[in-house]
Design a protein around this motif. Structure first.
Motif, PDB file in Angstrom:
ATOM      1  N   ASP A  58      -1.538  12.598 -16.621  1.00  0.00           N
ATOM      2  CA  ASP A  58      -0.929  13.138 -15.809  1.00  0.00           C
ATOM      3  C   ASP A  58      -1.315  14.598 -15.356  1.00  0.00           C
ATOM      4  N   LEU A  59      -1.597  15.297 -16.547  1.00  0.00           N
ATOM      5  CA  LEU A  59      -1.843  16.845 -16.618  1.00  0.00           C
ATOM      6  C   LEU A  59      -3.178  17.049 -15.804  1.00  0.00           C
TER       7      LEU A  59
ATOM      8  N   MET B  76       9.378  -1.545 -32.915  1.00  0.00           N
ATOM      9  CA  MET B  76       9.617  -0.165 -32.261  1.00  0.00           C
ATOM     10  C   MET B  76      10.127  -0.507 -30.907  1.00  0.00           C
ATOM     11  N   LEU B  77      10.927   0.425 -30.386  1.00  0.00           N
ATOM     12  CA  LEU B  77      11.468   0.124 -29.170  1.00  0.00           C
ATOM     13  C   LEU B  77      10.544   0.708 -28.063  1.00  0.00           C
ATOM     14  N   TYR B  78      10.688   0.330 -26.814  1.00  0.00           N
ATOM     15  CA  TYR B  78       9.985   0.616 -25.884  1.00  0.00           C
ATOM     16  C   TYR B  78      10.537   0.561 -24.270  1.00  0.00           C
ATOM     17  N   THR B  79      10.075   1.168 -23.362  1.00  0.00           N
ATOM     18  CA  THR B  79      10.775   1.044 -21.880  1.00  0.00           C
ATOM     19  C   THR B  79       9.634   0.841 -21.189  1.00  0.00           C
ATOM     20  N   ASP B  80       9.650   0.224 -20.053  1.00  0.00           N
ATOM     21  CA  ASP B  80       8.690  -0.234 -19.098  1.00  0.00           C
ATOM     22  C   ASP B  80       9.025   0.726 -17.794  1.00  0.00           C
ATOM     23  N   THR B  81       8.098   1.755 -17.824  1.00  0.00           N
ATOM     24  CA  THR B  81       7.987   2.757 -16.625  1.00  0.00           C
ATOM     25  C   THR B  81       7.023   2.482 -15.890  1.00  0.00           C
ATOM     26  N   GLY B  82       6.210   1.173 -16.000  1.00  0.00           N
ATOM     27  CA  GLY B  82       4.913   1.068 -15.417  1.00  0.00           C
ATOM     28  C   GLY B  82       4.976   1.595 -13.776  1.00  0.00           C
ATOM     29  N   GLU B  83       6.000   1.318 -13.029  1.00  0.00           N
ATOM     30  CA  GLU B  83       6.179   1.460 -11.572  1.00  0.00           C
ATOM     31  C   GLU B  83       6.109   3.170 -11.519  1.00  0.00           C
ATOM     32  N   SER B  84       5.957   3.981 -12.438  1.00  0.00           N
ATOM     33  CA  SER B  84       5.877   5.415 -12.149  1.00  0.00           C
ATOM     34  C   SER B  84       4.692   5.781 -11.225  1.00  0.00           C
ATOM     35  N   TRP B  85       3.613   4.751 -11.337  1.00  0.00           N
ATOM     36  CA  TRP B  85       2.321   5.374 -10.588  1.00  0.00           C
ATOM     37  C   TRP B  85       2.794   5.025  -8.952  1.00  0.00           C
ATOM     38  N   LYS B  86       3.828   4.483  -8.489  1.00  0.00           N
ATOM     39  CA  LYS B  86       4.348   4.526  -7.219  1.00  0.00           C
ATOM     40  C   LYS B  86       4.646   6.204  -6.813  1.00  0.00           C
ATOM     41  N   LEU B  87       4.738   7.082  -7.684  1.00  0.00           N
ATOM     42  CA  LEU B  87       5.311   8.389  -7.206  1.00  0.00           C
ATOM     43  C   LEU B  87       3.893   8.986  -6.882  1.00  0.00           C
ATOM     44  N   HIS B  88       4.048   9.665  -5.789  1.00  0.00           N
ATOM     45  CA  HIS B  88       2.888  10.376  -5.330  1.00  0.00           C
ATOM     46  C   HIS B  88       2.694  11.782  -5.737  1.00  0.00           C
ATOM     47  N   ARG B  89       3.809  12.281  -6.526  1.00  0.00           N
ATOM     48  CA  ARG B  89       3.566  13.532  -7.106  1.00  0.00           C
ATOM     49  C   ARG B  89       3.421  13.403  -8.683  1.00  0.00           C
TER      50      ARG B  89
ATOM     51  N   LEU C 146       0.875  -1.154  -0.108  1.00  0.00           N
ATOM     52  CA  LEU C 146       0.060  -0.084  -0.087  1.00  0.00           C
ATOM     53  C   LEU C 146       1.006   1.335   0.104  1.00  0.00           C
ATOM     54  N   LEU C 147       0.604   2.072  -1.062  1.00  0.00           N
ATOM     55  CA  LEU C 147       1.622   3.283  -1.295  1.00  0.00           C
ATOM     56  C   LEU C 147       0.855   4.624  -1.189  1.00  0.00           C
ATOM     57  N   PRO C 148       1.266   5.615  -0.639  1.00  0.00           N
ATOM     58  CA  PRO C 148       0.660   6.952  -0.865  1.00  0.00           C
ATOM     59  C   PRO C 148       0.622   7.400  -2.365  1.00  0.00           C
ATOM     60  N   ALA C 149      -0.557   8.072  -2.650  1.00  0.00           N
ATOM     61  CA  ALA C 149      -0.513   8.460  -3.958  1.00  0.00           C
ATOM     62  C   ALA C 149      -1.207  10.203  -3.901  1.00  0.00           C
ATOM     63  N   ALA C 150      -0.859  10.812  -4.904  1.00  0.00           N
ATOM     64  CA  ALA C 150      -1.472  12.205  -4.915  1.00  0.00           C
ATOM     65  C   ALA C 150      -2.841  12.416  -4.534  1.00  0.00           C
ATOM     66  N   ALA C 151      -3.198  13.434  -3.918  1.00  0.00           N
ATOM     67  CA  ALA C 151      -4.910  13.410  -3.912  1.00  0.00           C
ATOM     68  C   ALA C 151      -5.419  13.653  -4.976  1.00  0.00           C
ATOM     69  N   ASN C 152      -6.583  13.237  -4.789  1.00  0.00           N
ATOM     70  CA  ASN C 152      -7.870  13.113  -5.852  1.00  0.00           C
ATOM     71  C   ASN C 152      -8.101  14.531  -6.200  1.00  0.00           C
ATOM     72  N   ARG C 153      -8.869  14.787  -7.230  1.00  0.00           N
ATOM     73  CA  ARG C 153      -9.198  16.256  -7.822  1.00  0.00           C
ATOM     74  C   ARG C 153      -9.944  16.855  -6.731  1.00  0.00           C
ATOM     75  N   ASP C 154     -10.743  16.247  -6.106  1.00  0.00           N
ATOM     76  CA  ASP C 154     -11.566  16.914  -5.202  1.00  0.00           C
ATOM     77  C   ASP C 154     -10.733  17.079  -3.719  1.00  0.00           C
ATOM     78  N   GLY C 155      -9.451  16.882  -3.786  1.00  0.00           N
ATOM     79  CA  GLY C 155      -8.671  17.176  -2.472  1.00  0.00           C
ATOM     80  C   GLY C 155      -8.542  15.921  -1.432  1.00  0.00           C
ATOM     81  N   SER C 156      -9.292  14.794  -1.856  1.00  0.00           N
ATOM     82  CA  SER C 156      -9.483  13.955  -0.796  1.00  0.00           C
ATOM     83  C   SER C 156      -8.210  12.958  -0.986  1.00  0.00           C
ATOM     84  N   PRO C 157      -7.995  12.222   0.112  1.00  0.00           N
ATOM     85  CA  PRO C 157      -6.517  11.420  -0.251  1.00  0.00           C
ATOM     86  C   PRO C 157      -6.840  10.194  -0.881  1.00  0.00           C
ATOM     87  N   ALA C 158      -5.680   9.730  -1.565  1.00  0.00           N
ATOM     88  CA  ALA C 158      -5.648   8.474  -2.293  1.00  0.00           C
ATOM     89  C   ALA C 158      -4.517   7.745  -1.996  1.00  0.00           C
TER      90      ALA C 158
END
Length: 718
Positions: free
Chosen positions: A316-317, A235-248, A24-36
Motif C-alpha cells: 500500500d505504501l 493462528m487466528l486470521y481475518t479476511d479483509t480481502g475486500e479492502s481492495w474496493k477502497l480507492h484510497r 466495476l469499482l473505481p480505484a486509486a490512480a496508478n503511480r504515473d497518474g493514469s486512472p485505474a
C-alpha cells in the motif's frame, strides 16, 4: 455493467459474453497518474486491477467485435489501440473465468480446466499443509454493532495518549533492564511457556480485532474470521480481502497496519503496567503480554518478505499490488538477461530506479524464504516423530525449495539455444573454478573459541570468613610477600579463651601440692590443660592462615575493587589473581569434525576479545583425546558472555535448577587443544579469544558430504 451482446460485424470473430454479476469499482490512480479501476468477481471474491485502456474496451464490450471496439476507442478517446489489444484482454478474461460459458467450446475449456485442477489427496496435502484456513465465524453483524462503542479508539487523542504511555513504559522498563532481561531467562520453563502461549492467544485475538474493526469502520465487509494453520501451527486470521474496493490507499494502509498498531499499543501498556506492578502473578502475566507482543509484532508481522501485515503495508505504501509476483517476475527476467544473455522483454518498466529496487527486494525475499523453509524443515523434523519428521522435511526441501529452482532450470534448458557462445565459455570457466574451489584441499584454518591465561596462576581467596585488615595494591610481588592480612575476632576470642582455661588449670595444678588425693586430680587437670593448649594452638594456626602471602613471584591482578579495610569476606571468595607473566597459554575448544586436522606443533594465531583486539602467535603443545565435559572457566559460558553453548550435566545440581557454571557441559562435542604463546598479553589478564590453528588442508565439498553422511547415519535409526 451492461453485458448485452450486439451482433458481431460480419467476418469478425465474436467476443465472449461478460458475466452479469461482475462489478466495476473505481480505484486509486496508478503511480504515473493514469486512472485505474477494479473488477470484482463476487463469486470468488477476487479483485483485478485494470487501467484506462482496459476500462475503455470494457465500456464498449457490447459492440461484439474486436474491430468495432478498437475503432470506437480510437475515434472517441486519445488512445490508439488495435484488435490485438482487445483479444489480449479477452484472453485475460477467459483465463480468469470472467466470461460466460455460452458456447460448446467454452464449456469444453472449463471442463478441461477443472480436470487439470483436480488433485489427489496427497497433492492437496502437499499444497496446503504449509498454510490453509478454517473459517469459523461470519462477524459482520456484531462488528457493526460493536463499532459505535469503540469508535473513540480511532481518535487522535487516543493515539497521542497511547504513544505517551508507551514511551513512559519503555523508559521505566529501561531503568529495570537487568530485571527485565533476567525475567526472560527465568520464564523459560514449562509453566513459562504456558504463560507465553496464553499471552500469544490474547494478543493475536486483539490483533485480528484491530483488522476487523478498522475494515468495518471504512465500510469493508469482513467475510469471515477463523483459524489458519501454518505448518500445522494454529493462528487466528481475518479476511479483509475486500479492502481492495477502497480507492484510497491510505484507508487500505490503515486496515493492513491496524493489527500491528493494536499489538504495539498492547505491548506499550503492558510494559508500563509491568514497570509499576509489584512482584507476583499479575506482573508475570503483564510480562508475557509485553514480550510476546513486542517480539512477534516487530520480528514476524512487520516482515514484508512473507504474506504477513508487513507485506500488505509495503504494497500500500508503494501502491504496488501483487508485489511478490511482480518483483519475482522482474528478478527472473534480470537473471535470464544477466546470466544467460537472453533478449527477454521486461514484464513492466517502473519509473526511476523502481525496477532495480523490486529486483533487489525479490532477491532478498528469496533468500529470506529459503532460510525460513530450511528452518521449518528442521523444526518439523525435530518436533514430529522421526518418520513423519523425515517426510515433512523432504517435502520442505523438495517441494518448496527444489521444485521452483528446477522449474527455472527447465526454462534455461529449453532456451539453451539462445545462449551465446561467449556466455557458455564464461559459464564453463566459472563452473571449473567453482569445482576447483570446492574439491581441492586448500582450507587450512581451524577456528575455535579459546581462553587465554597465564600458564602458572593462582586465585587468592580467604580460607575462612574474616575481616580485612590490609589490602595490597595490584602490581609485581615477590615470593613470600604478604598480600592480604585478615582478622577473625571469633578465632582470636577462642584462642584467648583456650589460653585462659589452660592458665587456670596450671594454677590449679600448683595448688594441689600437699593434698593426699592430689596425684589423681593432677592427671585430670593436666589432661584438660593439654587440651586447651592444643585448642589455642589450633586457633592460632588458623589465624596464621589468614595472613595470605604470595606462593610465587609474579603480578597481582584482578583485585576486587570492593575490598577495603574492615570489609568482611566469605570463605573461598576470590580476592585477586596472582599470575606468572613469563609464560602464557590458550585452551582452545575445537569441534569434533575438525580434530583430525589438528596436530601437536601446528602454528596458531590468537585474537584476544578485548578492546585492542590484540593478536598473538603460538604453537599447539597438547591435544586431548576425549571430549570436554566441563568448562574450565565460567567466562566461556554463552550465558555469561562467552561463545560456548552449555547444557546441565546429567545428575548434576544444575539439572535440578542450580546455576553453577561448573555443573554445565558443552552442548556440542568439543575437544581441548592447549596452545603455548610466544608472547604475552599487554594487559596481563585472562581473556576470551578466537583461535585460528594452521591445520591440515582439506576440501570444502568432501568435508561437507562427510558431515552429512555422519548426520544421516546418526539419524537413520528409528
Amino acid at each position: 455493467m451492461s453485458t448485452a451482446m450486439a451482433i458481431a460485424t460480419a467476418g469478425s470473430p465474436r467476443l465472449p459474453t461478460l458475466r452479469e454479476e461482475l462489478r466495476l469499482l473505481p480505484a486509486a490512480a496508478n503511480r504515473d497518474g493514469s486512472p485505474a479501476w477494479t473488477v470484482q468477481d463476487p463469486l470468488t471474491n477476487r479483485f483485478f486491477r485494470i487501467g484506462w485502456l482496459d476500462f475503455e474496451v470494457l465500456l464498449r464490450w457490447s459492440l461484439g467485435s474486436a474491430r468495432d471496439i478498437a475503432d470506437s476507442v480510437n475515434e472517441e478517446t486519445t488512445l490508439s489501440i488495435d484488435e490485438d489489444d482487445v483479444h489480449e484482454l479477452a484472453g485475460f478474461l477467459e483465463q480468469n473465468s470472467l466470461v460466460r460459458a455460452d458456447t460448446a467450446q467454452a464449456v469444453d475449456r472449463l471442463r478441461d480446466r477443472a480436470a487439470r485442477m483436480q488433485t489427489s489427496p496427497l497433492q492437496w496435502l502437499l499444497h496446503h499443509y504449509l498454510f490453509f484456513r478454517i473459517p469459523l465465524v461470519r462477524p459482520q453483524v456484531w462488528l457493526a454493532g460493536l463499532l459505535p462503542y469503540v469508535d473513540w479508539v480511532f481518535s487522535r487523542t487516543t493515539a497521542w495518549a497511547l504513544a505517551a504511555l508507551t514511551l513512559t513504559g519503555l523508559v521505566l522498563a529501561g531503568r529495570q533492564w537487568e530485571t527485565f532481561a533476567g525475567t526472560v531467562v527465568e520464564q523459560l520453563t514449562w509453566s513459562g511457556m504456558l504463560g507465553y502461549t496464553v499471552a500469544l492467544v490474547f494478543a493475536k485475538a486483539l490483533h485480528e480485532m484491530g483488522h476487523a474493526l478498522t475494515a468495518t469502520r471504512y465500510g469493508v465487509r469482513v467475510a469471515h474470521m477463523g483459524v489458519a494453520l501454518l505448518v500445522l501451527f494454529p493462528m487466528l486470521y481475518t479476511d479483509t480481502g475486500e479492502s481492495w474496493k477502497l480507492h484510497r490507499s491510505r484507508q487500505r494502509l490503515a486496515i493492513a497496519s491496524a493489527g500491528m498498531v493494536t499489538e504495539l499499543a498492547l505491548a506499550g501498556l503492558a510494559t508500563l503496567a509491568w514497570s509499576l506492578a509489584p512482584d507476583g502473578a499479575v506482573r508475570n502475566a503483564l510480562f508475557f503480554l509485553a514480550t510476546t507482543s513486542w517480539v512477534l509484532t516487530l520480528l514476524v508481522n512487520a516482515s514484508p518478505f512473507m504474506r504477513f501485515d508487513g507485506y500488505f503495508i509495503l504494497s500500500d505504501l508503494l501502491d504496488l499490488p501483487n508485489l511478490h509476483e511482480r518483483s519475482g517476475a522482474l528478478a527472473r527476467t534480470w537473471m535470464r538477461r544477466t546470466l544467460l544473455g537472453f533478449d527477454e522483454p521486461w514484464p513492466e518498466r517502473l519509473p526511476g530506479r523502481g525496477n532495480a529496487m523490486l529486483i533487489a527486494f525479490a532477491l532478498v525475499t528469496w533468500a529470506y524464504r529459503l532460510t525460513v523453509f530450511l528452518g521449518i524443515a528442521l523444526l518439523v523434523y525435530h518436533f514430529a516423530f522421526k518418520l513423519l519428521g523425515l517426510f515433512l522435511m523432504a517435502v520442505e526441501l523438495v517441494w518448496f525449495i527444489g521444485r521452483p529452482v528446477w522449474a527455472e532450470l527447465c526454462v534455461w534448458r529449453e532456451r539453451k539455444g539462445e545462449i551465446r557462445r561467449s556466455r557458455k565459455r564464461w559459464a564453463g570457466a566459472l563452473l571449473a573454478a567453482l569445482l576447483l574451489v570446492v574439491l581441492l584441499p586448500w582450507q587450512t584454518g581451524v577456528r575455535a573459541s579459546g581462553w587465554v591465561h597465564a600458564e602458572r596462576q593462582q586465585v587468592i581467596h580467604s580460607p575462612l570468613a574474616a575481616r580485612l585488615a590490609v589490602v595490597p595494591q595490584e602490581g609485581a610481588v615477590t615470593q613470600g610477600q604478604p598480600l592480604f592480612a585478615l582478622q577473625s575476632p571469633e578465632l582470636a576470642l577462642s584462642a584467648q579463651r583456650a589460653l585462659s582455661l589452660a592458665d587456670a588449670r596450671a594454677r590449679e595444678l600448683i595448688g594441689l601440692s600437699g593434698f593426699a588425693d592430689g596425684e589423681e586430680r593432677r592427671q585430670q587437670l593436666q589432661h584438660q590443660q593439654d587440651r586447651y593448649l592444643a585448642e589455642a594452638s589450633l586457633f592460632q594456626g588458623e589465624q596464621q592462615r589468614l595472613q595470605l602471602v604470595a606462593p610465587f613471584a609474579g603480578v597481582l591482578t584482578d583485585l576486587d575493587p570492593q575490598l577495603a579495610g574492615g570489609v568482611w569476606v566469605q570463605p573461598r571468595q576470590p580476592l585477586a589473581i596472582l599470575v606468572d607473566p613469563s609464560r602464557w597459554t590458550v585452551e582452545a575448544f575445537v569441534a569434533e569434525e575438525d580434530m583430525a586436522r589438528v596436530r601437536v606443533g601446528d602454528a596458531a594465531r590468537v585474537y584476544l576479545q578485548t578492546r585492542s583486539r590484540e593478536a598473538l602467535v603460538g604453537r599447539v603443545v597438547e591435544v586431548d583425546a576425549t571430549r570436554t565435559t566441563m568448562l574450565p572457566h565460567a567466562m566461556l559460558d554463552a550465558n555469561k558472555g562467552g561463545s560456548i553453548v552449555v547444557v546441565p550435566r546429567e545428575g548434576s545440581a544444575a539439572a535440578a535448577g542450580s546455576a553453577s557454571a561448573a555443573e554445565h557441559a558443552p552442548r556440542d562435542a568439543l575437544y581441548r587443544v592447549r596452545i603455548a604463546l610466544d608472547g604475552r598479553p599487554a594487559s596481563l589478564r585472562m581473556a576470551l579469544s578466537e583461535v585460528v590453528i594452521t591445520g591440515q588442508a582439506h576440501a570444502w565439498l568432501p568435508g561437507l558430504l562427510e558431515r552429512l553422511a555422519v548426520v544421516l547415519v546418526r539419524e537413520s535409526g528409528f
